[in-house]
Design a protein around this motif. Structure first.
Motif, PDB file in Angstrom:
ATOM      1  N   VAL A   1      44.963  69.415  40.193  1.00 40.29           N
ATOM      2  CA  VAL A   1      46.276  68.771  40.198  1.00 40.29           C
ATOM      3  C   VAL A   1      46.892  69.003  38.820  1.00 40.29           C
ATOM      4  O   VAL A   1      46.342  68.555  37.802  1.00 40.29           O
ATOM      5  N   PRO A   2      48.019  69.710  38.754  1.00 35.69           N
ATOM      6  CA  PRO A   2      48.533  70.186  37.456  1.00 35.69           C
ATOM      7  C   PRO A   2      49.339  69.156  36.672  1.00 35.69           C
ATOM      8  O   PRO A   2      50.331  69.490  36.028  1.00 35.69           O
ATOM      9  N   TYR A   3      48.906  67.906  36.726  1.00 39.95           N
ATOM     10  CA  TYR A   3      49.614  66.855  36.002  1.00 39.95           C
ATOM     11  C   TYR A   3      48.589  66.005  35.256  1.00 39.95           C
ATOM     12  O   TYR A   3      47.496  65.748  35.755  1.00 39.95           O
ATOM     13  N   PRO A   4      48.923  65.534  34.063  1.00 42.07           N
ATOM     14  CA  PRO A   4      47.980  64.715  33.296  1.00 42.07           C
ATOM     15  C   PRO A   4      47.882  63.304  33.849  1.00 42.07           C
ATOM     16  O   PRO A   4      48.777  62.823  34.546  1.00 42.07           O
ATOM     17  N   ILE A   5      46.777  62.659  33.534  1.00 43.97           N
ATOM     18  CA  ILE A   5      46.646  61.228  33.801  1.00 43.97           C
ATOM     19  C   ILE A   5      46.682  60.533  32.444  1.00 43.97           C
ATOM     20  O   ILE A   5      45.882  60.829  31.555  1.00 43.97           O
ATOM     21  N   ASP A   6      47.649  59.656  32.252  1.00 44.77           N
ATOM     22  CA  ASP A   6      47.887  59.036  30.954  1.00 44.77           C
ATOM     23  C   ASP A   6      47.231  57.659  30.879  1.00 44.77           C
ATOM     24  O   ASP A   6      47.287  56.878  31.837  1.00 44.77           O
ATOM     25  N   VAL A   7      46.630  57.365  29.746  1.00 44.83           N
ATOM     26  CA  VAL A   7      46.036  56.046  29.512  1.00 44.83           C
ATOM     27  C   VAL A   7      47.106  55.133  28.927  1.00 44.83           C
ATOM     28  O   VAL A   7      47.670  55.415  27.863  1.00 44.83           O
ATOM     29  N   ILE A   8      47.393  54.043  29.621  1.00 45.35           N
ATOM     30  CA  ILE A   8      48.400  53.076  29.196  1.00 45.35           C
ATOM     31  C   ILE A   8      47.784  52.023  28.278  1.00 45.35           C
ATOM     32  O   ILE A   8      48.406  51.554  27.320  1.00 45.35           O
ATOM     33  N   TYR A   9      46.528  51.660  28.571  1.00 45.04           N
ATOM     34  CA  TYR A   9      45.864  50.590  27.808  1.00 45.04           C
ATOM     35  C   TYR A   9      44.360  50.792  27.903  1.00 45.04           C
ATOM     36  O   TYR A   9      43.835  51.250  28.932  1.00 45.04           O
ATOM     37  N   ARG A  10      43.680  50.428  26.814  1.00 44.49           N
ATOM     38  CA  ARG A  10      42.223  50.534  26.800  1.00 44.49           C
ATOM     39  C   ARG A  10      41.646  49.496  25.855  1.00 44.49           C
ATOM     40  O   ARG A  10      42.114  49.333  24.729  1.00 44.49           O
ATOM     41  N   ASP A  11      40.647  48.735  26.332  1.00 46.96           N
ATOM     42  CA  ASP A  11      39.866  47.882  25.454  1.00 46.96           C
ATOM     43  C   ASP A  11      38.403  47.993  25.851  1.00 46.96           C
ATOM     44  O   ASP A  11      38.028  48.936  26.562  1.00 46.96           O
ATOM     45  N   GLU A  12      37.582  47.078  25.404  1.00 48.88           N
ATOM     46  CA  GLU A  12      36.150  47.191  25.679  1.00 48.88           C
ATOM     47  C   GLU A  12      35.779  46.823  27.105  1.00 48.88           C
ATOM     48  O   GLU A  12      34.622  46.987  27.516  1.00 48.88           O
ATOM     49  N   HIS A  13      36.759  46.344  27.881  1.00 49.02           N
ATOM     50  CA  HIS A  13      36.481  45.904  29.244  1.00 49.02           C
ATOM     51  C   HIS A  13      37.177  46.754  30.307  1.00 49.02           C
ATOM     52  O   HIS A  13      36.592  47.036  31.360  1.00 49.02           O
ATOM     53  N   VAL A  14      38.432  47.130  30.063  1.00 52.09           N
ATOM     54  CA  VAL A  14      39.214  47.821  31.090  1.00 52.09           C
ATOM     55  C   VAL A  14      39.977  49.008  30.509  1.00 52.09           C
ATOM     56  O   VAL A  14      40.242  49.070  29.304  1.00 52.09           O
ATOM     57  N   VAL A  15      40.315  49.917  31.397  1.00 54.43           N
ATOM     58  CA  VAL A  15      41.233  51.013  31.110  1.00 54.43           C
ATOM     59  C   VAL A  15      42.304  50.977  32.186  1.00 54.43           C
ATOM     60  O   VAL A  15      41.995  50.892  33.378  1.00 54.43           O
ATOM     61  N   VAL A  16      43.569  50.984  31.784  1.00 53.56           N
ATOM     62  CA  VAL A  16      44.683  51.065  32.735  1.00 53.56           C
ATOM     63  C   VAL A  16      45.322  52.435  32.554  1.00 53.56           C
ATOM     64  O   VAL A  16      45.747  52.790  31.450  1.00 53.56           O
ATOM     65  N   ALA A  17      45.347  53.208  33.639  1.00 56.70           N
ATOM     66  CA  ALA A  17      45.859  54.576  33.582  1.00 56.70           C
ATOM     67  C   ALA A  17      47.052  54.734  34.501  1.00 56.70           C
ATOM     68  O   ALA A  17      47.211  54.000  35.478  1.00 56.70           O
ATOM     69  N   ASP A  18      47.879  55.720  34.164  1.00 60.16           N
ATOM     70  CA  ASP A  18      49.060  56.050  34.968  1.00 60.16           C
ATOM     71  C   ASP A  18      48.747  57.337  35.726  1.00 60.16           C
ATOM     72  O   ASP A  18      48.778  58.430  35.166  1.00 60.16           O
ATOM     73  N   LYS A  19      48.423  57.198  36.990  1.00 61.71           N
ATOM     74  CA  LYS A  19      47.958  58.309  37.816  1.00 61.71           C
ATOM     75  C   LYS A  19      49.131  59.128  38.360  1.00 61.71           C
ATOM     76  O   LYS A  19      50.110  58.560  38.837  1.00 61.71           O
ATOM     77  N   PRO A  20      49.018  60.455  38.304  1.00 59.54           N
ATOM     78  CA  PRO A  20      50.087  61.271  38.888  1.00 59.54           C
ATOM     79  C   PRO A  20      49.968  61.347  40.413  1.00 59.54           C
ATOM     80  O   PRO A  20      48.926  61.021  40.989  1.00 59.54           O
ATOM     81  N   HIS A  21      51.032  61.776  41.048  1.00 58.50           N
ATOM     82  CA  HIS A  21      50.988  62.072  42.473  1.00 58.50           C
ATOM     83  C   HIS A  21      49.912  63.130  42.751  1.00 58.50           C
ATOM     84  O   HIS A  21      49.611  63.968  41.897  1.00 58.50           O
ATOM     85  N   PHE A  22      49.344  63.080  43.951  1.00 60.41           N
ATOM     86  CA  PHE A  22      48.392  64.066  44.474  1.00 60.41           C
ATOM     87  C   PHE A  22      46.969  63.922  43.929  1.00 60.41           C
ATOM     88  O   PHE A  22      46.077  64.639  44.367  1.00 60.41           O
ATOM     89  N   LEU A  23      46.735  63.025  42.975  1.00 61.04           N
ATOM     90  CA  LEU A  23      45.393  62.861  42.422  1.00 61.04           C
ATOM     91  C   LEU A  23      44.736  61.643  43.059  1.00 61.04           C
ATOM     92  O   LEU A  23      45.236  60.525  42.953  1.00 61.04           O
ATOM     93  N   ALA A  24      43.600  61.859  43.754  1.00 58.04           N
ATOM     94  CA  ALA A  24      42.866  60.751  44.353  1.00 58.04           C
ATOM     95  C   ALA A  24      42.323  59.833  43.267  1.00 58.04           C
ATOM     96  O   ALA A  24      42.061  60.266  42.140  1.00 58.04           O
ATOM     97  N   THR A  25      42.133  58.566  43.589  1.00 60.09           N
ATOM     98  CA  THR A  25      41.606  57.627  42.598  1.00 60.09           C
ATOM     99  C   THR A  25      40.120  57.842  42.367  1.00 60.09           C
ATOM    100  O   THR A  25      39.664  57.944  41.222  1.00 60.09           O
ATOM    101  N   THR A  26      39.332  57.912  43.442  1.00 54.10           N
ATOM    102  CA  THR A  26      37.884  58.032  43.333  1.00 54.10           C
ATOM    103  C   THR A  26      37.390  59.165  44.230  1.00 54.10           C
ATOM    104  O   THR A  26      38.078  59.562  45.177  1.00 54.10           O
ATOM    105  N   PRO A  27      36.196  59.697  43.967  1.00 58.44           N
ATOM    106  CA  PRO A  27      35.658  60.785  44.790  1.00 58.44           C
ATOM    107  C   PRO A  27      35.516  60.383  46.251  1.00 58.44           C
ATOM    108  O   PRO A  27      34.968  59.332  46.583  1.00 58.44           O
ATOM    109  N   ARG A  28      36.025  61.255  47.110  1.00 59.96           N
ATOM    110  CA  ARG A  28      35.936  61.027  48.551  1.00 59.96           C
ATOM    111  C   ARG A  28      36.324  62.297  49.268  1.00 59.96           C
ATOM    112  O   ARG A  28      37.334  62.920  48.953  1.00 59.96           O
ATOM    113  N   GLY A  29      35.519  62.678  50.253  1.00 59.84           N
ATOM    114  CA  GLY A  29      35.836  63.855  51.051  1.00 59.84           C
ATOM    115  C   GLY A  29      35.910  65.111  50.206  1.00 59.84           C
ATOM    116  O   GLY A  29      34.984  65.446  49.469  1.00 59.84           O
ATOM    117  N   SER A  30      37.033  65.813  50.300  1.00 65.09           N
ATOM    118  CA  SER A  30      37.200  67.082  49.585  1.00 65.09           C
ATOM    119  C   SER A  30      37.712  66.892  48.161  1.00 65.09           C
ATOM    120  O   SER A  30      37.904  67.863  47.433  1.00 65.09           O
TER     121      SER A  30
END
Length: 314
Positions: free
Chosen positions: A90-119
């Motif tokens: 997927v030719p678009y970056p995934i940007d990190v909006i926030y990060r601390d020792e507990h969570v990461v909040v990212a801005d996901k581009p279109h066409f990119l699945a969140t977690t591994p599944r299927g193909s």
């Protein structure tokens, strides 16, 4: 009540940000060998399973290779790495909006699945962020549809993942979406849409049926230009494709939607034209561990609003 014993840690490292497959041999089944059970359970087929075993790529909790004739032991765990599919990047970056020792909040581009599944395995938001940030323990607190862009929360520590997942399960996260869709001056807005949505396994599109509502969405008109409009969508439930179903039912289906109101031909791999014009714009919650109040806003601008001709031309 019997406490569930957690599985042992994986003896295999991640590969390309992807965890190895873990299989627990069921109790109460009488397979002769581990190999027999894997062949019956997994869709890969006997030839693939035999190849993995002969190459020493299936291991037990101690990291020792499982042989073809190893006896079946109920409750035993085995691990192996699946063959990664040949994925189109997927030719678009995934940007990190926030990060601390507990969570990461990212801005996901279109066409990119969140977690591994299927193909979609290594080319997913989770695998990419594990590689990008060097956090192999990263896990998803919730999921966002592959075709939808916007904010997704990930957890840093596996032991805390359930706490953050419960925020979404218990509806303690305020979420706002934005969509670009046709403008209908006769459609009275704002309004709250309530319906019963079902999604059947193996069927691409969800559908509305009669019955007690299980899906509730607030639909607001933000602005319009000619035949197009920008909408704020606020779901208070989380049914599959809920916002897409409700917008279609109102007669203003979201631009670029390949399922609603009608299912179109599958998008070919590598075709990133005309992305679905749906964006997870806002995540707002109180951190259950730190007590911090968070409100995150995606800076993305939906292309069909900023440059419709470019979006439509693909």
């Amino acid at each position: 009540m019997r406490r569930r014993v957690p599985p042992p840690p994986s003896p295999l490292p991640q590969r390309d940000g992807v965890d190895p497959v873990r299989v627990r041999l069921p109790i109460g089944e009488g397979w002769a060998t581990v190999r027999d059970h894997l062949v019956a359970r997994l869709a890969a087929g006997a030839e693939v399973i035999d190849g993995l075993l002969e190459a020493g790529r299936v291991v037990d909790a101690a990291g020792h290779p499982v042989t073809r004739d190893m006896a079946y032991v109920p409750g035993m765990f085995v691990w192996f790495h699946r063959e990664l599919p040949d994925e189109e990047r997927v030719p678009y970056p995934i940007d990190v909006i926030y990060r601390d020792e507990h969570v990461v909040v990212a801005d996901k581009p279109h066409f990119l699945a969140t977690t591994p599944r299927g193909s979609h395995v290594a080319e997913t938001a989770l695998a990419r962020l594990r590689r990008q940030l060097g956090i192999p323990t990263l896990g998803a607190a919730h999921r966002l549809d592959r075709l939808t862009a916007g904010l997704v929360m990930f957890t840093v520590r596996p032991e805390e993942r359930g706490v953050y997942q419960s925020l979404f399960r218990d509806r303690r996260v305020a979420k706002e979406y934005e969509a670009v869709a046709p403008y209908d001056p006769a459609l009275p807005l704002p309004r709250t849409v309530r319906s019963r949505i079902v999604k059947e396994r193996g069927v691409l599109a969800a559908r509305e049926i009669e019955g007690e509502p299980n899906a509730v969405s607030r639909i607001e008109l933000l602005e319009h230009r000619g035949e197009r409009a920008r909408y704020r969508l606020t779901p208070s439930t989380g049914q599959t494709h809920q916002l897409r179903v409700h917008m279609s039912a109102l007669g203003v289906p979201i631009l670029g939607d390949p399922l609603y109101p009608v299912v179109t031909d599958p998008i070919e791999s590598g075709d990133f034209r005309r992305p679905l014009q749906l964006l997870a714009r806002v995540l707002e919650f109180t951190d259950p561990i730190t007590g911090r109040e968070h409100r995150f806003v995606s800076p993305r601008v939906l292309q069909a609003w900023s440059s419709y001709e470019e979006w439509a031309a693909g």
